[in-house]
Design an enzyme around this catalytic site. Sequence first.
Site, short mmCIF file in Angstrom:
data_model
loop_
_atom_site.label_atom_id
_atom_site.label_comp_id
_atom_site.label_asym_id
_atom_site.label_seq_id
_atom_site.Cartn_x
_atom_site.Cartn_y
_atom_site.Cartn_z
N ASP A 78 0.83 -1.21 0.00
CA ASP A 78 0.00 0.00 0.00
C ASP A 78 0.87 1.26 0.00
O ASP A 78 1.94 1.27 0.59
CB ASP A 78 -0.91 -0.02 1.24
CG ASP A 78 -2.05 0.98 1.13
OD1 ASP A 78 -2.36 1.41 0.00
OD2 ASP A 78 -2.61 1.34 2.17
N HIS A 111 3.05 3.26 -8.94
CA HIS A 111 2.98 1.83 -9.23
C HIS A 111 4.24 1.36 -9.95
O HIS A 111 4.75 0.26 -9.67
CB HIS A 111 1.75 1.52 -10.08
CG HIS A 111 0.45 1.78 -9.37
ND1 HIS A 111 0.15 1.23 -8.14
CD2 HIS A 111 -0.63 2.54 -9.73
CE1 HIS A 111 -1.06 1.63 -7.77
NE2 HIS A 111 -1.55 2.42 -8.71
N LEU A 119 11.70 -20.30 -3.39
CA LEU A 119 10.59 -19.46 -2.93
C LEU A 119 9.38 -19.61 -3.83
O LEU A 119 9.49 -19.63 -5.06
CB LEU A 119 11.03 -17.99 -2.93
CG LEU A 119 9.94 -16.95 -2.64
CD1 LEU A 119 9.47 -17.04 -1.20
CD2 LEU A 119 10.45 -15.54 -2.95
#
Length: 261
Positions: A21, A38, A132
């Site tokens: 956020d 972004h 991962l």
Amino acid sequence: MSLLEQIDKQRLPRHIAIIMDGNGRWAKEQGQDRLYGHFHGVESVRNIVEGCAELGIGYLTLYAFSTENWDRPAYEVNGLMELLIDTIRKEVDTLNRNNIRLHMIGDMQMLPESAQHELEEAMELTGTNTGLNLVMALSYSSRWELVHAMRQVAEDVKAGKVDPGAVTPALLEQYLCTRGIPDPELMIRTSGEFRISNFLLYQLAYAELYFTPTLWPDFRKENLYEAILDFQNRERRFGKTSEQIAEVPTGVISKDSIGRF
């Protein structure tokens, strides 16, 4: 001693979930539009994915785009989709070099066909990697997920495939987007907001929540280390008392073993 050196590698959270956020506010502070934020947030994604891979974290889920985000201005949504497609296309080789497997949760059918194609191809190309597990939450919301799961359960009950009396948490979890993925142990939200925002509501039942005022484009490995150290300094009781936890041998405590209490 650095923050990284202070981390106990034997007590890492197996799964970290992050609400990324603050991109829009960061861009506003720079005098730019939201897409600028972004775009710079992608660098934070690269940095945190690298940090988790280096530590040996098993799963990292990033809340990239919610079902509610479709209601944002068209220019921002279109720009985000273009950024998503471009980023996935560019990052596949990096994911493979680092043994990272890509997953996606959410309503893929809502995404543009080009984004669906890039995602499907990237997941296939990274499907054999064993390091991962990077889970992207795209066009996702927990309420959508739960409604979707309940519809599937209802259909299977109606078809005689499931006995209503046999519906348990374990069965329900098989209908969720995250089936096969362990619940997050640590959830991080950036930008100073203290909300979960319709993110993994079922899966976060026993997660430790960590909130930081740092805006996502400024979030880096050092911030991740701080969150993990905070996690390691907490007592995870899963409904038990401190005294009961003290009686359980180290390494035995988990949601699965004592989550009923």
